[in-house]
Scaffold this active site. Sequence first.
Site, short mmCIF file in Angstrom:
data_model
loop_
_atom_site.label_atom_id
_atom_site.label_comp_id
_atom_site.label_asym_id
_atom_site.label_seq_id
_atom_site.Cartn_x
_atom_site.Cartn_y
_atom_site.Cartn_z
N GLN A 99 -6.50 -5.49 -4.76
CA GLN A 99 -5.23 -4.97 -4.65
C GLN A 99 -4.75 -6.51 -5.39
O GLN A 99 -3.97 -7.16 -5.49
CB GLN A 99 -4.35 -4.82 -3.63
CG GLN A 99 -3.37 -3.99 -3.59
CD GLN A 99 -2.77 -3.53 -2.57
OE1 GLN A 99 -3.05 -3.72 -1.41
NE2 GLN A 99 -0.95 -2.39 -2.42
N CYS A 105 -2.63 0.55 -2.23
CA CYS A 105 -3.44 0.32 -1.06
C CYS A 105 -3.98 1.14 -0.52
O CYS A 105 -5.27 2.13 0.01
CB CYS A 105 -2.99 -0.62 -0.04
SG CYS A 105 -2.01 0.12 1.25
N HIS A 261 -0.15 -0.55 6.12
CA HIS A 261 -1.34 -0.98 5.43
C HIS A 261 -2.49 0.06 5.98
O HIS A 261 -2.80 1.02 6.86
CB HIS A 261 -1.78 -2.51 5.67
CG HIS A 261 -2.35 -2.60 4.73
ND1 HIS A 261 -2.41 -2.33 2.90
CD2 HIS A 261 -3.60 -3.71 4.56
CE1 HIS A 261 -3.10 -3.09 2.77
NE2 HIS A 261 -4.19 -3.80 3.11
N ASN A 285 -10.07 -4.81 5.26
CA ASN A 285 -8.53 -4.37 4.01
C ASN A 285 -9.19 -5.13 3.20
O ASN A 285 -9.34 -5.59 2.07
CB ASN A 285 -8.23 -5.88 4.84
CG ASN A 285 -6.60 -6.28 4.24
OD1 ASN A 285 -5.95 -5.56 3.41
ND2 ASN A 285 -6.30 -6.88 4.67
N TRP A 287 -7.22 -5.60 0.30
CA TRP A 287 -7.28 -6.85 -0.24
C TRP A 287 -8.50 -8.58 -0.26
O TRP A 287 -8.07 -9.10 -0.70
CB TRP A 287 -5.65 -7.30 0.93
CG TRP A 287 -4.63 -7.06 0.81
CD1 TRP A 287 -4.29 -5.76 -0.23
CD2 TRP A 287 -3.34 -6.95 1.40
NE1 TRP A 287 -3.17 -5.50 0.15
CE2 TRP A 287 -2.34 -6.22 1.07
CE3 TRP A 287 -2.66 -8.38 2.02
CZ2 TRP A 287 -1.15 -7.07 1.27
CZ3 TRP A 287 -1.53 -8.34 2.67
CH2 TRP A 287 -0.48 -7.88 2.73
#
Length: 720
Positions: A99, A105, A261, A285, A287
């Site tokens: 990201q 996201c 998130h 995740n 990220w």
Amino acid sequence: MSGVASQIAKDRAKAKGLGSSKNPVKFADQDFQKLKAECLASKTLFEDPKFPAAQSSLGSNLLGPDSEKVIGLEWKRPKDIKKNPEFIVGGRGRDDICQGKLGDCWLLGSIACLTLNNDCVSRVIPQDQYFKKDYAGIFRFLFWQYGQWVEVVVDDRLPTKNNQPIFVKSKTSNEFWSSLLEKAYAKINGSYETIIAGYALDSLEDFTGGVGEVYNTKSTPDDLFEKMQKALMEKSFVSCSSVAEEAHDEKTLSESIVRGHLYSVTGAEKVTCVDNEVKIIRVRNPWGRKEWDGAWSDNSEEWNNVDPKIKADLNITNDEGEFWIAYSDFLKEFSRVEICDIYMSEVCCGGTYKWCLTEFSGSWKKGSTAGGKKTLGSFWINPQYPITLKAPDGDSDEKCPIVVSLIQKDRRKIKLKCGAYLNLGFYIYKVNSSDEIPLGKKFFKKNECVASFTKFRSYREASKRFELPPGDYVIVPTTDKASLEADFYLRIFTEKPTGAHDPECIMPTDIFQLDITPETDSEFDIVKDELQQGEFKMNEVKNMLNKMLAKYPELKSEGLNIKAVRNLIKLMDVDNTKTLSIDEFKKTWLKVDNYWRIFQSADEDNSRSLCDVEFRNAIIKAGFKPNSKILIAIVDRLTHDNFSLDFSMFISILANLETSINMYNLLNPNRGGSISLSLDEQIVETAKPGQQRLLQKEIKALMLKQQVEVSGGEIGSARI
């Protein structure tokens, strides 16, 4: 081409297969192969005029020209960012998505899910796209949009700072498929800014055509773990949202989970630990960093009590950003689970699948079809869709599975102007063969729905599964409030075809007709002198009708205007003389008089005008059975801040409607589904009096000049 003709053309093209993944619709009419060939021939790189490397493609608020994220931004092609750019390096995997600064996201989590299914990812990201062979600076992606697949082309100019993409990028620095996919998704939604914040389910459906299910972990069904496990086994997609920041002060919440998130769920297993069976969930995740550090995390002691072979299969210490978590902890840390059932989308693609699809596209329009939820008096004006549920295997005692999915269209494109999604819901009513469709106000007062979705959440989709006895039903999609406008797409999945028809294709009528009798003939004494003339022109008809209407002082108006009279003559002039005979005039008056009584009855607030709901009541009382398309078309022509219809306009509309129906019946003696007009017939029919002859001459002259061949007569079938 007009909007109406354009929609007809699209519907016909879809019926012939346009919109399948093998024959997608060209977004913005951009043909990838043609554009690429032109660039290769001219030895230039594609620059997309529909989504330029400019501020308009970024946004106007959070990504506006004064935004910190935008200041200093440069648009660069991958070849100017890295020496040896590649579209894909070693396959498309969830590690390819990191990201950036966009705040999407929700989208990136769903892209990570997408990479888990090779069939789906290959459909969204077509093969044979390179930065070396036949490179022209143009790439293409496919998205599902409300019942059809759409191909979106983009150039490869990306927003950068310090020679790095500022939005999504790959861990492999010279790989760019994820950045270009994000750009294509921003394009189809209007700008990069429009894809800030959202729900993963929206983009998962856009990647697959699947149907969504949403679960709140605070009121989860007992079998949610099994539902997630089954969905993953069927290669459907699952995502989850962590508890929001405002709840972060709760002692039970971990610091290792990013608040508010979006994560993707990649596994659901049961393992034996010290003789106890434990449910664990694997989460990623987007990220690519910051993992859960509690029980069942990468190096937790729980793994020491698991069979070494199972531990070797499941433990993922080398996958940064991905972790296992106990199901019990998962329910505490995450607030929402979204499942996209992609196997249901396969009904659109052929094969032997369980589900049959019935689909409708419709609109809620203020003044015609935006009735709001059931507790509102205008509920009955919402669009209505009849279906028939057939007994499985002929067993009339067995209930029929049915899944209903209601999606509001294109709200993300206009969210900067119109705000968030509307609150959606729907009701299902059991009907008998004697019930007329569309159902009227009285029906809904007397009958309760047999199934519904009434959570009215501000999500793009409202969907739910039911089991209902075989029989006839009507589905009523709605928003929570009246007069809210939006387009929608309704899908109905059943085990057997529903035999559904779109009620918007028919308009049965029982229009008032009355013959002259000695009793009614006495009404014309007030114009007996004028009646001696025999044939009456437009102004004469207008004066005579208004003279007779003067006996109704409560009308409180100047009577009928010239437009209303013109439409009445067009309706009642049987011999096409553009005048009315004595008999034709008398029948015209009886029709006007009857419509005045209907107008009075419908005018509940005695305002001497009709609001939108009063108007709908009035035309039903007049014998018309209006459907959504006709009502929307009428109201659109009369759109203004406060819908208010006076008697003259009411007469004009009803006369026009009846003329159209008479024309249809005359040209369609076999009562088929449509009629055909040549191009000049259509233009002459719709032109205003006085323009018809001139237009006909001009059209024929134009046809000769351009050597137009008009085929078989369907509107718009001219070939130049």
